[in-house]
Design a protein around this motif. Sequence first.
Motif, PDB file in Angstrom:
ATOM      1  N   GLU A   1      -4.857  -5.637   7.053  1.00  0.00           N
ATOM      2  CA  GLU A   1      -4.650  -4.639   8.116  1.00  0.00           C
ATOM      3  C   GLU A   1      -4.814  -3.219   7.589  1.00  0.00           C
ATOM      4  O   GLU A   1      -5.438  -2.373   8.227  1.00  0.00           O
ATOM      5  CB  GLU A   1      -3.250  -4.804   8.728  1.00  0.00           C
ATOM      6  N   GLU A   2      -4.270  -2.977   6.409  1.00  0.00           N
ATOM      7  CA  GLU A   2      -4.346  -1.600   5.881  1.00  0.00           C
ATOM      8  C   GLU A   2      -5.759  -1.268   5.383  1.00  0.00           C
ATOM      9  O   GLU A   2      -6.186  -0.122   5.462  1.00  0.00           O
ATOM     10  CB  GLU A   2      -3.293  -1.371   4.795  1.00  0.00           C
TER      11      GLU A   2
ATOM     12  N   ARG B   1      -7.647  -0.556   8.563  1.00  0.00           N
ATOM     13  CA  ARG B   1      -7.222   0.743   9.099  1.00  0.00           C
ATOM     14  C   ARG B   1      -7.858   1.895   8.321  1.00  0.00           C
ATOM     15  O   ARG B   1      -8.153   2.944   8.881  1.00  0.00           O
ATOM     16  CB  ARG B   1      -5.694   0.855   9.013  1.00  0.00           C
ATOM     17  N   ALA B   2      -8.077   1.670   7.019  1.00  0.00           N
ATOM     18  CA  ALA B   2      -8.687   2.727   6.194  1.00  0.00           C
ATOM     19  C   ALA B   2     -10.214   2.745   6.327  1.00  0.00           C
ATOM     20  O   ALA B   2     -10.898   3.497   5.636  1.00  0.00           O
ATOM     21  CB  ALA B   2      -8.287   2.523   4.732  1.00  0.00           C
TER      22      ALA B   2
ATOM     23  N   GLU C   1      -4.016   5.926  -0.266  1.00  0.00           N
ATOM     24  CA  GLU C   1      -3.036   5.960   0.837  1.00  0.00           C
ATOM     25  C   GLU C   1      -2.814   4.576   1.430  1.00  0.00           C
ATOM     26  O   GLU C   1      -1.685   4.192   1.760  1.00  0.00           O
ATOM     27  CB  GLU C   1      -3.496   6.951   1.905  1.00  0.00           C
ATOM     28  N   ALA C   2      -3.886   3.808   1.548  1.00  0.00           N
ATOM     29  CA  ALA C   2      -3.748   2.441   2.074  1.00  0.00           C
ATOM     30  C   ALA C   2      -2.869   1.607   1.132  1.00  0.00           C
ATOM     31  O   ALA C   2      -2.023   0.834   1.581  1.00  0.00           O
ATOM     32  CB  ALA C   2      -5.126   1.797   2.223  1.00  0.00           C
ATOM     33  N   TYR C   3      -3.055   1.801  -0.167  1.00  0.00           N
ATOM     34  CA  TYR C   3      -2.245   1.039  -1.138  1.00  0.00           C
ATOM     35  C   TYR C   3      -0.761   1.382  -0.993  1.00  0.00           C
ATOM     36  O   TYR C   3       0.094   0.505  -1.071  1.00  0.00           O
ATOM     37  CB  TYR C   3      -2.717   1.336  -2.575  1.00  0.00           C
TER      38      TYR C   3
ATOM     39  N   LYS D   1       0.743   2.307   1.675  1.00  0.00           N
ATOM     40  CA  LYS D   1       1.241   1.641   2.885  1.00  0.00           C
ATOM     41  C   LYS D   1       1.448   0.147   2.626  1.00  0.00           C
ATOM     42  O   LYS D   1       2.432  -0.439   3.060  1.00  0.00           O
ATOM     43  CB  LYS D   1       0.254   1.837   4.044  1.00  0.00           C
ATOM     44  N   ILE D   2       0.505  -0.462   1.945  1.00  0.00           N
ATOM     45  CA  ILE D   2       0.604  -1.909   1.661  1.00  0.00           C
ATOM     46  C   ILE D   2       1.886  -2.213   0.877  1.00  0.00           C
ATOM     47  O   ILE D   2       2.677  -3.067   1.261  1.00  0.00           O
ATOM     48  CB  ILE D   2      -0.630  -2.387   0.868  1.00  0.00           C
TER      49      ILE D   2
ATOM     50  N   ARG E   1       5.013  -1.647   2.867  1.00  0.00           N
ATOM     51  CA  ARG E   1       5.239  -2.729   3.837  1.00  0.00           C
ATOM     52  C   ARG E   1       5.707  -4.015   3.156  1.00  0.00           C
ATOM     53  O   ARG E   1       6.394  -4.823   3.772  1.00  0.00           O
ATOM     54  CB  ARG E   1       3.954  -2.999   4.643  1.00  0.00           C
TER      55      ARG E   1
END
Length: 570
Positions: free
Chosen positions: A59-60, A63-64, A179-181, A183-184, A187
């Motif tokens: 998902e992340e 999203r990125a 940034e995605a990392y 968030k991952i 989460r």
Amino acid sequence: MRVSNMFIPTLREVPAEAEIASHKLMLRAGLMRKLASGIYSFLPMGYRVFRKVEQIVREEMDRAGAQELIMSALLPAEAYQASGRWEVFGAEMFRLKDRGGREFCLGPTHEEIFTETVKNETRSYRSLPLTLYQIQTKYRDERRPRFGVMRSREFVMKDAYSFDRDEANLDISYKKMYEAYCKIFDRCGLDYIVVDADTGAMGGSGSQEFMVKSSIGESGIAYCNACGYAANDEKAECIPENCCCGQKEACCEQLEYEKVATPNARTIEELMEFFKCDAKEFAKTLIYKADDKIVAVMVRGDRELNETKLQNTLGCIELEMADAETVKKVTGADVGFAGPVGINVDTIVDLEVAGMKNFVTGANETGFHYKNINIDRDFKATKVADIRTICEGDKCPKCGAPVKVELGIEVGHIFKLGTKYTQALNCIYLDENGKENPMVMGCYGIGINRTMAAIIEQNNDDNGIIWPMSVAPYHVIVVPVNTGDELQMELAQKIYSELMEAGVEVLLDDRNERPGVKFKDADLIGIPVRITVGKKAAEGIVEYKLRSKSEFSDMSVEEAISSAKSEVGK
Ligand code: ATP
Ligand code: MG
């Protein structure tokens, strides 16, 4: 799901092979089983968690703006031969041949293959930037597979690769992945730190690792609370002290050197006892084999050599300590008496040793050491470089405050590769003026299995796993105390159905077992919410408990259902 029908082979005993909490718990809770060294099968409960971690990553990534694809794990040798990594990977690469004798490997990582794919399909600047990823099985014949799926020989990696026109655009793609990392791992409920990492033999202009602090981690991380500097110990720069002891003035004057018989002293501890001085006053000389060359390497007596730093300094592929026979051949002495004076191989000296005066070294003669050795006067360094591992309390390379050093588990790695692969494989694009340029690449990896194990390392107690809701195999477990009691079963069934309808992932432990056994299993498997239906079922009262808390409370059925729903976020 009804627990009576499920395949959850929990174990009461701690398996002997498992040394760390996550490995023990993954086996005990029936999440996985071992097939061979570093090779595991995920069982249903484990696979649910695995897929949830995978889904968060997916998902992340989406999203990125990264696009998912899937490549084969069985890969032809040619692209790896072109990049040079067919050799570099050495014994870590699983290699095989087809019936026609053509060479293949089981992919350890896919930089070359993504580069080839993009090269064949993309020519114009208009197609860039482009970030592609896959979540796919990797194979590495690790020297020391251990800690279960933490370091295994088959594992699943999310690997992403970005392709850009230039460094400035790579910076943008890289930042999106960074940034995605974050968030991952947020989460996943992990407490992590991002550290600067070594770019090593891969070249490239920058790299960072996502580290989960843990006493069982295999990477050292140095960080500074004063300025925020953080780096892994392969990268963390060591600032030398001015003088070997940092205090005695006399040690700055060069004294006459002398040979001393030290018949029974060869380790630093034995030498400290013999010379009645501190480890700081010794310089260790280690003999290494770097590719086909033998080198001598010096660090202060109380320091650890950092093999990655040494490897980078030497620019070699293979590095290992020389065996006793080679040491004898090079130094003329047994192991424990090597020194820099009169030795006939390149001598790489740590920065700190270069600032030392009047130190003790081996004399290249069994049973002897030299006192009062000084660099330049008594021996010459082939090269002086930072080759030691940073220690707690050393000066922060950025601000000078004392650094902290801890161990970490590397769960993710992001890397500005630059043009290493695109140049080697001729992956070019045409710019607005029709001019050919190599694409500028980044690569980004997350180990799914290792992340799962790291979550357990950070979330467990004596009774078992405490899953964060986001990755729990099921959200809620409903436990009727007595399955023979119709009323209890009916109520449990009602709670189970209502939660299921609300989209909650729920288990009904309908096994005809003692309540103690069911509670133990629920705790071991780590289901975040437990609703127990017992004696007060007739009054519509149940017991509500969170796995992460020790207290529990009586609630009405409605209250328990709504508490569970809000805990899950439904
Ligand atoms: P390490 O230093 O731990 O061997 P690496 O630098 O070889 O890791 P990368 O090549 O950067 O790792 O791989 C990306 C990610 O894949 C790592 O951050 C880690 O999460 C995971 N990974 C790497 N090797 C293994 C392994 N043997 N078992 C499980 N996961 C792994
Ligand atoms: Mg590795």
